[in-house]
Design an enzyme around this catalytic site. Structure first.
Site, mmCIF file in Angstrom:
data_model
loop_
_atom_site.group_PDB
_atom_site.id
_atom_site.type_symbol
_atom_site.label_atom_id
_atom_site.label_comp_id
_atom_site.label_asym_id
_atom_site.label_seq_id
_atom_site.Cartn_x
_atom_site.Cartn_y
_atom_site.Cartn_z
ATOM 1 N N ASP A 1 -5.767 5.016 10.037
ATOM 2 C CA ASP A 1 -7.183 5.176 9.668
ATOM 3 C C ASP A 1 -7.705 3.933 8.965
ATOM 4 O O ASP A 1 -8.895 3.640 9.003
ATOM 5 C CB ASP A 1 -7.343 6.348 8.689
ATOM 6 N N HIS B 1 0.811 -1.213 0.000
ATOM 7 C CA HIS B 1 0.000 0.000 0.000
ATOM 8 C C HIS B 1 0.845 1.264 0.000
ATOM 9 O O HIS B 1 0.368 2.353 0.306
ATOM 10 C CB HIS B 1 -0.991 -0.018 1.165
ATOM 11 N N GLU C 1 -9.026 14.186 14.697
ATOM 12 C CA GLU C 1 -8.486 14.459 13.356
ATOM 13 C C GLU C 1 -9.158 15.717 12.805
ATOM 14 O O GLU C 1 -9.940 16.368 13.503
ATOM 15 C CB GLU C 1 -8.711 13.263 12.405
HETATM 16 P P1 FAD Z 1 4.310 -1.882 1.995
HETATM 17 O O1 FAD Z 1 3.823 -0.820 1.080
HETATM 18 O O2 FAD Z 1 4.227 -3.252 1.507
HETATM 19 O O3 FAD Z 1 5.815 -1.558 2.458
HETATM 20 C C1 FAD Z 1 6.170 -0.263 2.902
HETATM 21 C C2 FAD Z 1 7.665 -0.214 3.225
HETATM 22 O O4 FAD Z 1 7.932 -1.009 4.369
HETATM 23 C C3 FAD Z 1 8.554 -0.784 2.125
HETATM 24 O O5 FAD Z 1 9.770 -0.087 2.120
HETATM 25 C C4 FAD Z 1 8.772 -2.212 2.557
HETATM 26 O O6 FAD Z 1 9.953 -2.762 2.025
HETATM 27 C C5 FAD Z 1 8.823 -2.072 4.057
HETATM 28 N N1 FAD Z 1 8.320 -3.248 4.761
HETATM 29 C C6 FAD Z 1 7.155 -3.901 4.578
HETATM 30 N N2 FAD Z 1 7.042 -4.911 5.460
HETATM 31 C C7 FAD Z 1 8.157 -4.881 6.216
HETATM 32 C C8 FAD Z 1 8.644 -5.656 7.302
HETATM 33 N N3 FAD Z 1 7.951 -6.683 7.794
HETATM 34 N N4 FAD Z 1 9.843 -5.351 7.834
HETATM 35 C C9 FAD Z 1 10.567 -4.310 7.374
HETATM 36 N N5 FAD Z 1 10.161 -3.542 6.341
HETATM 37 C C10 FAD Z 1 8.970 -3.822 5.776
HETATM 38 N N6 FAD Z 1 -0.421 5.419 7.131
HETATM 39 C C11 FAD Z 1 -0.604 5.928 8.349
HETATM 40 O O7 FAD Z 1 0.342 6.120 9.099
HETATM 41 N N7 FAD Z 1 -1.862 6.247 8.773
HETATM 42 C C12 FAD Z 1 -2.967 6.024 8.025
HETATM 43 O O8 FAD Z 1 -4.072 6.306 8.466
HETATM 44 C C13 FAD Z 1 -2.793 5.455 6.749
HETATM 45 N N8 FAD Z 1 -3.859 5.188 5.964
HETATM 46 C C14 FAD Z 1 -3.657 4.614 4.757
HETATM 47 C C15 FAD Z 1 -4.772 4.324 3.966
HETATM 48 C C16 FAD Z 1 -4.625 3.738 2.733
HETATM 49 C C17 FAD Z 1 -5.831 3.425 1.908
HETATM 50 C C18 FAD Z 1 -3.316 3.466 2.254
HETATM 51 C C19 FAD Z 1 -3.128 2.879 0.900
HETATM 52 C C20 FAD Z 1 -2.202 3.773 3.007
HETATM 53 C C21 FAD Z 1 -2.360 4.345 4.276
HETATM 54 N N9 FAD Z 1 -1.278 4.667 5.078
HETATM 55 C C22 FAD Z 1 -1.479 5.183 6.320
HETATM 56 C C23 FAD Z 1 0.110 4.479 4.607
HETATM 57 C C24 FAD Z 1 0.647 3.151 5.051
HETATM 58 O O9 FAD Z 1 0.852 3.112 6.444
HETATM 59 C C25 FAD Z 1 2.009 2.858 4.422
HETATM 60 O O10 FAD Z 1 1.958 2.986 3.042
HETATM 61 C C26 FAD Z 1 2.459 1.455 4.793
HETATM 62 O O11 FAD Z 1 3.784 1.276 4.402
HETATM 63 C C27 FAD Z 1 1.599 0.457 4.106
HETATM 64 O O12 FAD Z 1 1.778 -0.792 4.680
HETATM 65 P P2 FAD Z 1 2.030 -2.025 3.743
HETATM 66 O O13 FAD Z 1 1.881 -3.203 4.594
HETATM 67 O O14 FAD Z 1 1.174 -1.981 2.543
HETATM 68 O O15 FAD Z 1 3.557 -1.751 3.393
#
Ligand code: FAD
Length: 526
Positions: A168, A103, A284
């Site tokens: 969120d 994400h 918020e």
């Molecule tokens: P990914 O996109 O898969 O990875 C993000 C980064 O973390 C990459 O660099 C990856 O290599 C690294 N990574 C992933 N897993 C691990 C692991 N286990 N160990 C070490 N590194 C790792 N953020 C907020 O803070 N608050 C919010 O309210 C919020 N709302 C969101 C709503 C939506 C609809 C979306 C799309 C995003 C939102 N985000 C929010 C952003 C979100 O927290 C970050 O984009 C987060 O990285 C997404 O998590 P993911 O599991 O998809 O990570």
């Protein structure tokens, strides 16, 4: 504590790895006698299947595309450790990116010509099939880095418990949000999610498998929290829990005046003791702009009958500011919660007649973005480009930001679609030893432009984002990006500011061959 594993050997593993290596043009022939390669059956878990590659080449942002050579589907942390060890000990190492739920919006979880570790493969494959273990006596949960927060919520609610700090949206992995910060309306009081971790298991870029906490391997612990995936892959995090409330009183207040809006926000977050029962549980804020409806995909809150009067207010003022607050309650406090909320509202300067309330279950509140997601998915509007921009802005400059950006660039360009969030938090709730970067002032705001765009129109939003950054640079607004993305080393050095030296030092210490999370483009941006 360095952990080591014993693995069975499989010749097929060597075959597939050799193949991946040859695709990756790694010149050194594979040493088939290498004990670490014999140690794991990577073969069944490494995929060069076009659909796996395609899926690992994309993210929620829909803007960046970078193809890995292979995707690892681990079933246990040992698989990840073996992959890292393999790359680390090779004369030509390859990049490795953990992908949580993908994400990110700028390719942060991609590994061009490297290997993407699909963390979700581990979900439900380990720890007695759950990946989430709740300790009722000691009030914590041990959760796999691959777990989604929604699953953490459901698993802990079974025991009447829950974590205190959220995002969120809950369909994000624990490892993904801990690599950034994990912020939401609870942050002003409990700090971001990275302030709510007791210990972690991490596999470093040297393939050391370490348990870390503020007392054990503390340098790694603080490095990884907010560390953008640069120092290690989180395979377990211990998250503190509290008794979960049953329901919430959820209120939105409208303002036509930015200064009253921010004054009230700052007043409300000044009560922020973790144990202070009179403090709010969530705060918020957002902008309401002329988008046809005061609701947006993330929330349908306002009663239909009130839409016309809110829309006419927006038409009159261009932008209306919406303050959103929540108080939890349960059986014990259900008789007093309305009185407490009334006390909170007293003395606030919102527009008379523009207070709206809801009473919903705790889980429904936390999972509030999900219904919007499902609706967009059903309309084919979820998998579109998301040229998002998330910023932290010092309190002393938020009014300049409102004048120059909200009331300047945004209104002039008139292209903003989707939610624009703006709310304050307290610096004291963040730990400066962590890698996350925030402004220097005690109170700072987060502003999130959460745009959805058409496949042909995302560049217009990108231009607007650049305009906003240019404006901040020109006028000296000390903005920091949240979920940062930059393309040059100079920009990263500037982003980290006084933390750069420590960040760089930690990289040499924990990932000296620069293997991890290359998609962040911090150490490999040329
Ligand atoms: P990914 O996109 O898969 O990875 C993000 C980064 O973390 C990459 O660099 C990856 O290599 C690294 N990574 C992933 N897993 C691990 C692991 N286990 N160990 C070490 N590194 C790792 N953020 C907020 O803070 N608050 C919010 O309210 C919020 N709302 C969101 C709503 C939506 C609809 C979306 C799309 C995003 C939102 N985000 C929010 C952003 C979100 O927290 C970050 O984009 C987060 O990285 C997404 O998590 P993911 O599991 O998809 O990570």
């Amino acid at each position: 504590m360095v952990m080591s594993f014993q693995f069975p050997a499989y010749f097929t593993a060597i075959f597939i790895i050799t193949r991946v290596m040859s695709i990756m043009k790694i010149s050194k022939p594979l040493d088939v006698h290498h004990k670490d390669i014999r140690a794991v059956d990577l073969a069944t878990k490494l995929s060069v299947d076009p659909s796996a590659i395609e899926s690992a080449s994309r993210d929620f942002g829909g803007i960046v595309k970078a193809e890995p050579e292979a995707v690892l589907h681990p079933s246990a942390p040992q698989d990840i450790a073996a992959l890292i060890k393999f790359s680390y000990s090779n004369s030509v190492p390859f990049g490795i990116a953990a992908k949580g739920h993908g994400h990110s919006v700028r390719g942060q979880a991609m590994a061009e010509n490297g290997v993407v570790v699909d963390m979700r493969s581990m979900a439900n494959k380990r720890r007695n099939g759950t990946g989430i273990r709740v300790s009722i006596d000691r009030l914590y949960a041990d959760v796999g880095g691959e777990q989604l927060w929604i699953d953490v919520l459901n698993a802990t609610l079974e025991y009447g418990l829950a974590p205190v700090s959220w995002t969120d949206y809950l369909y994000l992995t624990v490892g993904g949000t801990l690599s950034n910060a994990g912020i939401s309306g609870q942050t002003f009081r409990y700090g971001p999610q990275i302030s709510n971790v007791l210990e972690m298991d991490v596999i470093t870029g040297k393939a050391d498998f370490l348990t870390c906490s503020p007392r054990m391997n503390s340098e790694l612990f603080y490095a990884v929290l907010g560390g953008l995936g640069q120092f290690g892959i989180i395979t377990r995090a211990r998250i503190p829990l509290q008794p979960a409330p049953k329901r919430v009183k959820w209120v939105r207040l409208l303002y036509d005046d930015f200064s009253s809006f921010t004054k009230d926000q700052e007043l409300l977050i000044s009560k922020n003791g973790r144990k202070d029962k009179s403090a709010l549980d969530y705060l918020e804020g957002s902008l309401l702009m002329d988008q046809g409806s005061p609701d947006n995909w993330r929330s349908s809150f306002f009663p239909h009958k009130d839409h016309p009067k809110i829309i006419s207010l927006i038409t009159k003022h261009g932008i209306i500011y919406c303050l959103e607050i929540v108080k939890h309650y349960d059986d014990r406090t259900k008789h007093s919660v309305d009185k407490e909320m009334k006390q909170v509202l007293q003395g606030l300067n919102y527009m008379p007649g523009f207070m709206f309330g809801k009473d919903v279950g705790y889980e429904e509140f936390l999972n509030r973005v999900r219904s919007g997601e499902l609706k967009l998915k059903s309309q084919g509007l979820w998998d579109v480009p998301h040229p998002w921009l998330n910023l932290f802005i010092p309190k002393s400059q938020i009014s300049d930001f409102n004048n120059g950006v909200f009331r300047g660039i945004v209104l002039e360009r008139n292209i903003t679609t989707g939610p624009v969030l703006v709310y304050p938090m307290n610096r004291q709730k963040w730990d400066d030893r962590m890698s996350a970067v925030i402004p220097d002032e005690e109170i700072f705001y987060t502003v999130g432009f959460l745009h959805s765009s058409g496949f042909d129109t995302w560049e217009a939003f990108e231009d607007q984002n650049k305009d906003i950054m240019r404006f901040c640079n020109k006028t000296g607004i000390m903005v920091k990006q949240y979920l940062p993305h930059y393309s040059t080393k100079e920009e990263w050095v500037h982003h980290f500011g006084s933390k750069w030296k420590v960040f760089q030092h930690r990289k040499y210490q924990f990932d000296p061959r620069m293997l991890l999370s290359p998609g962040q483009r911090i150490f490999n941006n040329n």
